[in-house]
Design a protein around this motif. Sequence first.
Motif: not given
Length: 614
Positions: A439-440, A483-484, A517-518, A542-546
Amino acid sequence: MTLNPVVEEVTQRIIARSKPGRGAYLDLIDRARDEGVHRPNLSCGNLAHGFAASGDDKPAIRGGKTMNIGIVTAYNEMLSAHQPYGRYPEQIKIFAREKGATAQVAGGVPAMCDGVTQGQPGMELSLFSRDVIAMATSVALSHGMFEGAVLLGICDKIVPGLLIGALRFGHLPMILIPAGPMPSGLANKEKIRVRQLYAEGKVGKKELLEAESASYHGAGTCTFYGTANSNQMMMEMMGLHMPGASFVNPGQKLRQELTRAAVHRVTEIGWAAGGTDTAEEDYRALGHCIDEKAIVNAAVGLLATGGSTNHVIHIPAIARAAGIIIDWDDLDALSKVVPLITSIYPNGTGDVNHFAAAGGMPFVIRELVNAGLAHDDIRTVYGTSLSDGAREPRLDEQGALHFDAPPETSLDDSMLRPVSAPFQPEGGMKLLTGNLGRATIKVSAVASERWTIEAPARIFTRQEDVVTAFKAGELDGDAVIVVRFQGPAANGMPELHKLTPSLGVLQDRGHKIAFVTDGRMSGASGKVPAAIHVSPEAHHGGPLAKLRDGDMVRVCAHSGVLEALVDRAEWDARDNVAPPPPEQGVGRELFAMMRRFADPAEKGGSAMLSEAGL
């Protein structure tokens, strides 16, 4: 001045990594110059169509002995920044005739305003509008009627889109012509104060609209240092504007003379295609000007000025269109050695007009070149080096345009400082990595004591739900707001700037708040630490979904970490949350193909570049 060794090392690895693609690109534009579609090669029917409505310019275009300049314009009346372009084509035609050349509007490109669509469904079209602009630029230039071009565009996706499309015609000389920022209005801090009061329900919509109207009040770019004004900075760092052209307000005589100078200059840097009278010995093709060094300069400028986070997506996309590969590791390495030398709102209190008055881009360019942080030996549109662009435009008593050296010292060290005394020793952005992805984070506007946040996750899939939870008092504590399903493949990667007032209120109440967030945040991202563009995105597994509500999450800009503090075995055993179905309406369904083929954010978030094999 000796080039900084890290800048040199990053540049050389970009050159090495890009060698196959760059070689293929240069071969493409060389063939386009020698064998492509040109005016002298058009059939009589082709050519007659091309000049049928050209009036007094018809004989010159028909004769084929002088340069014909294509105008690609993003004019519309809804964008304050682009409204001034309405009269530019007629001016450009006059300026071209002064040099024995002609000009035609080759085509228009769409230009949406993120300020109007912010927090609205239309924002889901925003990033992909860059691809549409690039394709529209290609359509405009595809007719073979032009030996050069000027590109009229300023704002967020428009400049990157224009460049991506124009680079497909990189054998042509081209200059970007800005229209300048609106004069300063309501102080930015006061605007933000009213926004936060509105978020808390302490003032009404009438008061909010009054504040917004006093801030955004006339023609020109918004005056904060967001993506639009970062675009202008990058064009100067790449040598694609006339010197000092970015931040001269619309409607001024100086603004018009800079446009005249740009048009005149295009006529001087072409090539003798089919007998046209152009300056063959000073041929400066766009595709030659935008090389690896110019791309590094754009990145250095972004970091040194605390520019928009959107450009960690746009720079890789522009680079790819020229056969160049730059990634977030390169940007992170540069950020460690490039100091922050400006403090423009949202990083500081003054706006781009105050920045320009303090010394502006001429001062910045001189400082970065003299410190060995920018490549001076690039092929600019105006001179022999980038340093030739470190000059301030002015009019003499007779109204003639001159370029002067910038002030020796900053005229306001609260806005602009030398490299030897920066606001921060490192650049305005950092790379975060960990078990949640890459991420940035923009740190130039974030107080250092908030660079590390460790708090429980509160997870949402729609920004509207965050606002609802805030208004219901459900976010009254430390939290990492996630927020994904906001990436390019999920919904087009909208900006989520609508959340800024609510998050700012929570932080001001003393809570430890971070945002993950993505999706994207605005180029005007401010004081709340935000890990954005998380890649791979949740929609692609992506791992945010976990991540689950209540998981402890660590966001640390000091150590470059973005991670869920969850036991490894439990983490590995978790299933991903399924993505929500795509929203319909406002034309979003028409962009389904782009969502399907979109690249990851780090490669530029483009469907078009991927499918073109770039």
